[in-house]
Design a protein around this motif. Sequence first.
Motif, PDB file in Angstrom:
ATOM      1  N   ARG A 176      14.899  32.122  91.951  1.00 22.06           N
ATOM      2  CA  ARG A 176      15.923  32.304  92.014  1.00 22.06           C
ATOM      3  C   ARG A 176      17.011  30.722  91.893  1.00 22.06           C
ATOM      4  O   ARG A 176      16.027  29.731  91.997  1.00 22.06           O
ATOM      5  CB  ARG A 176      16.797  32.668  93.448  1.00 22.06           C
ATOM      6  CG  ARG A 176      16.563  34.185  93.504  1.00 22.06           C
ATOM      7  CD  ARG A 176      17.225  34.853  93.012  1.00 22.06           C
ATOM      8  NE  ARG A 176      16.445  35.988  93.284  1.00 22.06           N
ATOM      9  CZ  ARG A 176      17.585  37.308  94.017  1.00 22.06           C
ATOM     10  NH1 ARG A 176      19.038  37.214  94.298  1.00 22.06           N
ATOM     11  NH2 ARG A 176      17.514  38.072  94.269  1.00 22.06           N
TER      12      ARG A 176
ATOM     13  N   SER B  79      32.242  43.661  96.140  1.00 23.58           N
ATOM     14  CA  SER B  79      31.636  42.907  95.759  1.00 23.58           C
ATOM     15  C   SER B  79      29.871  42.406  96.658  1.00 23.58           C
ATOM     16  O   SER B  79      29.149  42.134  95.530  1.00 23.58           O
ATOM     17  CB  SER B  79      32.206  41.042  94.911  1.00 23.58           C
ATOM     18  OG  SER B  79      32.572  40.932  96.581  1.00 23.58           O
TER      19      SER B  79
ATOM     20  N   ASN C 212      27.968  45.043  89.375  1.00 25.36           N
ATOM     21  CA  ASN C 212      27.173  44.041  88.440  1.00 25.36           C
ATOM     22  C   ASN C 212      28.122  43.076  87.790  1.00 25.36           C
ATOM     23  O   ASN C 212      27.632  42.324  86.966  1.00 25.36           O
ATOM     24  CB  ASN C 212      26.990  45.333  87.451  1.00 25.36           C
ATOM     25  CG  ASN C 212      26.271  46.218  87.893  1.00 25.36           C
ATOM     26  OD1 ASN C 212      25.472  46.377  88.821  1.00 25.36           O
ATOM     27  ND2 ASN C 212      26.021  47.761  87.230  1.00 25.36           N
ATOM     28  N   HIS C 213      29.480  42.980  87.541  1.00 25.24           N
ATOM     29  CA  HIS C 213      29.679  41.623  86.768  1.00 25.24           C
ATOM     30  C   HIS C 213      29.550  40.584  87.588  1.00 25.24           C
ATOM     31  O   HIS C 213      29.606  39.991  88.392  1.00 25.24           O
ATOM     32  CB  HIS C 213      31.611  41.749  87.296  1.00 25.24           C
ATOM     33  CG  HIS C 213      32.461  40.993  86.220  1.00 25.24           C
ATOM     34  ND1 HIS C 213      33.153  42.135  85.324  1.00 25.24           N
ATOM     35  CD2 HIS C 213      32.803  39.692  86.462  1.00 25.24           C
ATOM     36  CE1 HIS C 213      33.891  41.382  84.284  1.00 25.24           C
ATOM     37  NE2 HIS C 213      33.793  40.151  84.779  1.00 25.24           N
ATOM     38  N   SER C 214      29.558  39.063  86.260  1.00 25.70           N
ATOM     39  CA  SER C 214      28.876  38.309  86.449  1.00 25.70           C
ATOM     40  C   SER C 214      29.850  37.648  87.909  1.00 25.70           C
ATOM     41  O   SER C 214      31.056  37.300  87.649  1.00 25.70           O
ATOM     42  CB  SER C 214      28.724  37.225  85.176  1.00 25.70           C
ATOM     43  OG  SER C 214      28.222  36.187  86.392  1.00 25.70           O
ATOM     44  N   LYS C 215      29.216  36.903  88.705  1.00 23.65           N
ATOM     45  CA  LYS C 215      29.958  36.442  89.525  1.00 23.65           C
ATOM     46  C   LYS C 215      28.999  35.339  90.254  1.00 23.65           C
ATOM     47  O   LYS C 215      27.859  34.953  90.294  1.00 23.65           O
ATOM     48  CB  LYS C 215      30.361  37.156  90.858  1.00 23.65           C
ATOM     49  CG  LYS C 215      29.380  37.948  91.574  1.00 23.65           C
ATOM     50  CD  LYS C 215      29.689  39.112  92.423  1.00 23.65           C
ATOM     51  CE  LYS C 215      28.586  40.530  92.419  1.00 23.65           C
ATOM     52  NZ  LYS C 215      28.638  40.631  91.995  1.00 23.65           N
ATOM     53  N   VAL C 216      29.923  34.762  90.907  1.00 23.63           N
ATOM     54  CA  VAL C 216      29.520  33.355  91.932  1.00 23.63           C
ATOM     55  C   VAL C 216      29.664  33.401  93.509  1.00 23.63           C
ATOM     56  O   VAL C 216      31.310  32.992  93.422  1.00 23.63           O
ATOM     57  CB  VAL C 216      29.575  32.236  91.211  1.00 23.63           C
ATOM     58  CG1 VAL C 216      28.721  30.354  92.394  1.00 23.63           C
ATOM     59  CG2 VAL C 216      29.261  31.444  89.703  1.00 23.63           C
TER      60      VAL C 216
ATOM     61  N   LYS D 225      24.578  32.582  92.606  1.00 23.65           N
ATOM     62  CA  LYS D 225      25.023  34.522  91.587  1.00 23.65           C
ATOM     63  C   LYS D 225      24.884  35.329  92.109  1.00 23.65           C
ATOM     64  O   LYS D 225      25.405  36.519  92.458  1.00 23.65           O
ATOM     65  CB  LYS D 225      24.332  33.927  90.266  1.00 23.65           C
ATOM     66  CG  LYS D 225      25.531  32.552  89.071  1.00 23.65           C
ATOM     67  CD  LYS D 225      25.194  33.299  87.641  1.00 23.65           C
ATOM     68  CE  LYS D 225      25.481  32.425  86.867  1.00 23.65           C
ATOM     69  NZ  LYS D 225      25.943  32.779  85.529  1.00 23.65           N
ATOM     70  N   GLY D 226      23.543  34.470  93.195  1.00 27.29           N
ATOM     71  CA  GLY D 226      22.757  36.118  93.758  1.00 27.29           C
ATOM     72  C   GLY D 226      22.207  35.411  95.190  1.00 27.29           C
ATOM     73  O   GLY D 226      21.818  34.526  95.557  1.00 27.29           O
TER      74      GLY D 226
ATOM     75  N   PHE E 128      34.542  35.868  89.859  1.00 31.54           N
ATOM     76  CA  PHE E 128      33.821  36.579  88.347  1.00 31.54           C
ATOM     77  C   PHE E 128      34.072  35.572  87.485  1.00 31.54           C
ATOM     78  O   PHE E 128      34.946  35.011  87.166  1.00 31.54           O
ATOM     79  CB  PHE E 128      34.833  38.085  88.890  1.00 31.54           C
ATOM     80  CG  PHE E 128      35.022  38.477  90.086  1.00 31.54           C
ATOM     81  CD1 PHE E 128      33.613  39.377  90.184  1.00 31.54           C
ATOM     82  CD2 PHE E 128      35.482  38.770  91.009  1.00 31.54           C
ATOM     83  CE1 PHE E 128      33.343  40.229  91.184  1.00 31.54           C
ATOM     84  CE2 PHE E 128      35.840  39.416  91.994  1.00 31.54           C
ATOM     85  CZ  PHE E 128      34.749  40.449  92.422  1.00 31.54           C
ATOM     86  N   GLN E 129      32.904  35.846  86.322  1.00 33.62           N
ATOM     87  CA  GLN E 129      33.131  35.259  85.393  1.00 33.62           C
ATOM     88  C   GLN E 129      34.098  35.723  84.690  1.00 33.62           C
ATOM     89  O   GLN E 129      33.512  37.125  84.059  1.00 33.62           O
ATOM     90  CB  GLN E 129      31.444  34.769  85.722  1.00 33.62           C
ATOM     91  CG  GLN E 129      30.555  33.837  86.615  1.00 33.62           C
ATOM     92  CD  GLN E 129      31.160  32.564  86.412  1.00 33.62           C
ATOM     93  OE1 GLN E 129      31.315  31.976  86.047  1.00 33.62           O
ATOM     94  NE2 GLN E 129      32.449  32.107  87.885  1.00 33.62           N
TER      95      GLN E 129
END
Length: 258
Positions: free
Chosen positions: A172, A51, A107-111, A202-203, A257-258
Amino acid sequence: MKKYYYVIDVQYLGYRFHGWQKQPNLKTLHLMVDRTFNYILEGAYFKTLVSGRTDAMVSAEQSAFELFLKEPIEDTKGFLQLFNHNLPQDIRALNIREVDKSFNIINHSKVKEYLYLFTYGEKCHPFCAPIMTTIMDDLDINLMKKGAKLFEGTNYLWSYCYKPTEQGIYTRDILQCELVENNIYQANYFPKQTYMLRVKGKGFMRNQIRLMMGTLIDLGKGDLTLKDIEDSLVPDSRIKMKYIAPASGLILNSVDFQ
């Protein structure tokens, strides 16, 4: 040919590894994970994709990678046990779950939440070294707490990227940034008072957390002011923060993962 997709959560002590990514002639986490799969799958096809890569000596309480197979896993509990049995003792798989082909772990949205452990003012027991940074100077912790809060929200973070380029995206969002007493990691050889920086977003860019931590350490030592940090966060700032805090104090605490 049909493929099967699984997400595996792992934790590891990064102190003896040169980060996640495979590198020639170096011991990395990806190398050890793939070597273990190659053994337990007896040479059958597989592919792994993480990830997010961690740097040399950085640890993880919970990270995640995706496993691609051409044959399904019939007994996920037994597979997880076999995987753990063959992993080195400083890597542990926590769980496994199947996902569909639309899931993309990168690419999956994640925190992500990072912790940075540190103490100051005294030489620590050597056993602290794998997960905690010792600053020998006196630090103004209350001032550092105020400085940490300046990073929360939407800011321009060019100053907190290692070797930034003109093409980078530096505006950001940081969802949480706080400096608190460490109440998570305890050991009888730890100093009485230890602290941690908690950062959630998130990134993150290369060495971003370590540059933020280094800036707060310089603030606590009196080498920087709160105004210096504020000025570094305004759009198009080109203030260069020089101190990158040591890697071994950094822990990837969670990936959601969101």
